[in-house]
Design a protein around this motif. Structure first.
Motif, PDB file in Angstrom:
ATOM      1  N   ARG A   1       0.827  -1.209   0.000  1.00 62.65           N
ATOM      2  CA  ARG A   1       0.000   0.000   0.000  1.00 62.65           C
ATOM      3  C   ARG A   1       0.857   1.252   0.000  1.00 62.65           C
ATOM      4  N   LEU A   2       1.905   1.257   0.786  1.00 67.31           N
ATOM      5  CA  LEU A   2       2.805   2.413   0.853  1.00 67.31           C
ATOM      6  C   LEU A   2       3.449   2.675  -0.506  1.00 67.31           C
ATOM      7  N   VAL A   3       3.889   1.620  -1.173  1.00 70.88           N
ATOM      8  CA  VAL A   3       4.527   1.749  -2.490  1.00 70.88           C
ATOM      9  C   VAL A   3       3.525   2.272  -3.517  1.00 70.88           C
ATOM     10  N   ILE A   4       2.345   1.694  -3.561  1.00 65.03           N
ATOM     11  CA  ILE A   4       1.317   2.111  -4.537  1.00 65.03           C
ATOM     12  C   ILE A   4       0.903   3.556  -4.278  1.00 65.03           C
ATOM     13  N   ASP A   5       0.701   3.911  -3.016  1.00 68.99           N
ATOM     14  CA  ASP A   5       0.344   5.296  -2.677  1.00 68.99           C
ATOM     15  C   ASP A   5       1.443   6.264  -3.113  1.00 68.99           C
ATOM     16  N   GLU A   6       2.678   5.876  -2.885  1.00 67.52           N
ATOM     17  CA  GLU A   6       3.809   6.744  -3.276  1.00 67.52           C
ATOM     18  C   GLU A   6       3.855   6.926  -4.788  1.00 67.52           C
ATOM     19  N   LEU A   7       3.606   5.878  -5.522  1.00 70.53           N
ATOM     20  CA  LEU A   7       3.639   5.968  -6.995  1.00 70.53           C
ATOM     21  C   LEU A   7       2.458   6.772  -7.534  1.00 70.53           C
ATOM     22  N   GLU A   8       1.321   6.671  -6.891  1.00 68.37           N
ATOM     23  CA  GLU A   8       0.153   7.424  -7.349  1.00 68.37           C
ATOM     24  C   GLU A   8       0.305   8.913  -7.106  1.00 68.37           C
TER      25      GLU A   8
END
Length: 121
Positions: A112-119
């Motif tokens: 979730r942290l990675v996806i949020d950062e990329l978004e």
């Protein structure tokens, strides 16, 4: 740059049939495969993407004696840093949390942290 994994392969040649074909394919993928001294043990050096490619090749080959190697490599492609997870996810736009977790064996919180950062980029 991706993390380089160095994985010991105990009794590599004794465990696999058609070892010449497997060694040739591993080297063709760009990995380093070398014997440790005069022992029967081998050492594989590869990055995450190369490990995935080897595992996929082994599963497609359906050679029963190679399956232990796919399992052994899968166990070693864990413990990726946050930046490595970001790099992997960035190479696949639109990757879902579940897909990232399946691909890297990371936790749901890490994914979730990675996806949020990329978004947010």
């Amino acid at each position: 740059m991706s993390k380089l994994f160095e994985i010991a392969l105990p009794s590599f040649l004794r465990r696999v049939l058609k070892a010449y074909a497997l060694k040739a394919q591993i080297r063709a993928i760009g990995c380093s495969l070398s014997r440790k001294g005069r022992s029967r043990n081998w050492l594989l050096s590869a990055n995450f993407e190369q490990l995935e490619t080897i595992i996929q090749f082994i599963h497609q080959s359906e050679e029963p004696s190679w399956q232990w190697l796919a399992k052994h490599l899968s166990e070693h492609k864990t413990n990726l840093s946050h930046q490595e997870l970001v790099n992997i996810a960035a190479k696949q736009p639109g990757i879902s949390i579940n897909q990232l977790m399946a691909k890297t064996d990371c936790t749901i919180a890490e994914a979730r942290l990675v996806i949020d950062e990329l978004e947010d980029l």
